[in-house]
Design an enzyme around this catalytic site. Structure first.
Site, PDB file in Angstrom:
ATOM      1  N   ASP A  51       0.815  -1.210   0.000  1.00  0.00           N
ATOM      2  CA  ASP A  51       0.000   0.000   0.000  1.00  0.00           C
ATOM      3  C   ASP A  51       0.852   1.264   0.000  1.00  0.00           C
ATOM      4  OD1 ASP A  51      -2.203  -1.642   0.114  1.00  0.00           O
ATOM      5  OD2 ASP A  51      -2.616  -1.279   2.231  1.00  0.00           O
ATOM      6  N   LEU A  52       0.291   2.317  -0.540  1.00  0.00           N
ATOM      7  CA  LEU A  52       0.973   3.594  -0.720  1.00  0.00           C
ATOM      8  C   LEU A  52       1.627   4.109   0.552  1.00  0.00           C
ATOM      9  CD1 LEU A  52       1.524   5.979  -2.636  1.00  0.00           C
ATOM     10  CD2 LEU A  52      -0.626   6.956  -1.872  1.00  0.00           C
TER      11      LEU A  52
END
Length: 163
Positions: A51-52
């Site tokens: 995830d970012l």
């Protein structure tokens, strides 16, 4: 390139681990570690991403054959995916499994308490049987202990059982 902690190469496999400016995405890699590695090494393939807002291990392959082989390892779950997360609040369980859909697909996360950090937070080990986007964040929010600092999923509406 951002502070990536360390990286390692064996044969045609590249692994980068640590903090990154953002995670590679299929839509576009500008400004990511994948983009920077591609500028330096030529064509690379993203095998595993996270995830970012997450830091951690990323896996890249330097050729199509290695990409196919490693992608199969991940797809067939022949690799353990274990993450650490700090959850909001003092959880009352020692171990807990959440088996609830994410994005309409089955998703299973095993939580295990490693350390209670007072009444405000708990360090847990999260072991994934599946690998859906935002799976840990969604499952943590569903058990009413969102990942500390996660603004996106902290008000997850669907809840899973009681503690």
């Amino acid at each position: 390139m951002a502070n990536t902690g360390w990286w390692w190469s064996a044969n045609s496999i590249w692994i980068a681990c640590g903090w990154k400016p953002s995670a590679p995405t299929p839509e576009g890699d500008r400004g990511t570690l994948a983009h920077a590695l591609g500028r330096t090494l030529g064509e690379i393939f993203v095998v595993h991403r996270i995830d970012l807002e997450t830091s951690g291990l990323l896996v890249f392959a330097r050729n199509a054959e290695t990409n196919r082989a490693l992608s199969e390892v991940f797809r067939e779950h022949r690799i353990d995916r274990v993450y650490l997360a700090v959850l909001q609040g003092a959880v009352t369980f020692e171990k807990r499994t959440v088996d609830a859909p994410v994005g309409g697909k089955r998703a299973v996360t095993h939580f295990e308490v490693l350390e209670r950090l007072g009444p405000e937070a708990t360090l847990v080990r999260c072991t994934l049987e599946t690998g859906r986007t935002h799976q840990i964040r969604i499952h943590a929010a569903q058990i009413r202990h969102p990942v500390l600092g996660d603004k996106r999923h902290r008000s997850e509406e669907r809840r899973v059982g009681k503690e």
